[in-house]
Write a protein that holds these residues in place. Sequence first.
Motif, mmCIF file in Angstrom:
data_model
loop_
_atom_site.group_PDB
_atom_site.id
_atom_site.type_symbol
_atom_site.label_atom_id
_atom_site.label_comp_id
_atom_site.label_asym_id
_atom_site.label_seq_id
_atom_site.Cartn_x
_atom_site.Cartn_y
_atom_site.Cartn_z
ATOM 1 N N GLY A 1 0.811 -1.214 0.000
ATOM 2 C CA GLY A 1 0.000 0.000 0.000
ATOM 3 C C GLY A 1 0.842 1.260 0.000
ATOM 4 N N GLY A 2 1.933 1.227 0.769
ATOM 5 C CA GLY A 2 2.802 2.402 0.820
ATOM 6 C C GLY A 2 3.467 2.675 -0.514
ATOM 7 N N ILE A 3 3.961 1.610 -1.171
ATOM 8 C CA ILE A 3 4.606 1.791 -2.475
ATOM 9 C C ILE A 3 3.589 2.232 -3.521
ATOM 10 C CG2 ILE A 3 5.792 0.564 -4.342
ATOM 11 C CD1 ILE A 3 7.165 -1.119 -2.201
ATOM 12 N N SER A 4 2.389 1.643 -3.478
ATOM 13 C CA SER A 4 1.341 2.047 -4.422
ATOM 14 C C SER A 4 1.011 3.526 -4.273
ATOM 15 C CB SER A 4 0.075 1.213 -4.193
ATOM 16 O OG SER A 4 0.314 -0.139 -4.489
ATOM 17 N N GLN A 5 0.855 3.972 -3.034
ATOM 18 C CA GLN A 5 0.546 5.387 -2.800
ATOM 19 C C GLN A 5 1.674 6.273 -3.281
ATOM 20 O OE1 GLN A 5 -0.617 6.398 1.203
ATOM 21 N NE2 GLN A 5 -0.165 8.562 0.917
ATOM 22 N N ALA A 6 2.923 5.867 -3.002
ATOM 23 C CA ALA A 6 4.078 6.666 -3.401
ATOM 24 C C ALA A 6 4.117 6.843 -4.910
ATOM 25 C CB ALA A 6 5.364 6.017 -2.896
ATOM 26 N N LEU A 7 3.915 5.754 -5.653
ATOM 27 C CA LEU A 7 3.986 5.821 -7.110
ATOM 28 C C LEU A 7 2.765 6.489 -7.715
ATOM 29 C CD1 LEU A 7 5.443 2.268 -7.875
ATOM 30 C CD2 LEU A 7 6.659 4.444 -7.789
ATOM 31 N N PHE A 8 1.588 6.214 -7.163
ATOM 32 C CA PHE A 8 0.362 6.729 -7.760
ATOM 33 C C PHE A 8 0.251 8.241 -7.600
ATOM 34 C CE2 PHE A 8 -4.183 7.646 -7.909
ATOM 35 C CZ PHE A 8 -4.504 7.041 -9.113
ATOM 36 N N THR A 9 0.582 8.751 -6.431
ATOM 37 C CA THR A 9 0.474 10.206 -6.228
ATOM 38 C C THR A 9 1.500 10.959 -7.071
ATOM 39 O OG1 THR A 9 1.886 9.997 -4.265
ATOM 40 C CG2 THR A 9 -0.484 10.039 -3.914
#
Length: 202
Positions: A148-156
Amino acid sequence: MFALLSDDLRFYFEIGGYVMPPLVVATFILWFAIGYRFAALRRGSARSARVLLQRNAKRVRHAPRGLIERAVLRGLEIAEQNPPNLRRWLDDAFAEYETTTKRFHKLILTIVTVAPLLGLLGTVSGMIETFDSLADMSLFSQSGGIAGGISQALFTTQMGLAVAIPGLVVGGLLDRKALHLRTELAQVKDLICAEHEEAKTA
């Protein structure tokens, strides 16, 4: 279909974290401002300012379809009144058109500048969540854990750039068009004043 769209939006908001609402709002404001500028910066006829003045001076007039055509008609109306200081009257009358060419310029520039920074904030937040999960040795948690943290980092980051890059390109093109229109407005004033002086001395 509406339910599917609603589910997609909810997913994007959840994966992007608290940075997503301001980015979405900024996107709507950005494209509203761009749309307004695009409509306001319509020139009208493709003819040169000199030709437009000559046609309208001969009373070959029609409803103005753009900013330069409106300026030509307004300038000729003022010149027909034969004011004592024509240039000052034209400067006052054309100030409205010049303001129109600049409207929302700073807003677009601000959003284009801030959007990547918001994306970067989301990236930092996502990386913090990732490192917290690593420290706790929790691959999965209520907030998504490492994934979830990596997804948020890349998506934002992606969202911030997706907002900024098109806005930067389109905003730059509109700025060039606005500068060209301001140059033409100055040319219209010069031509009207020159013809007015010739008429006085004739």
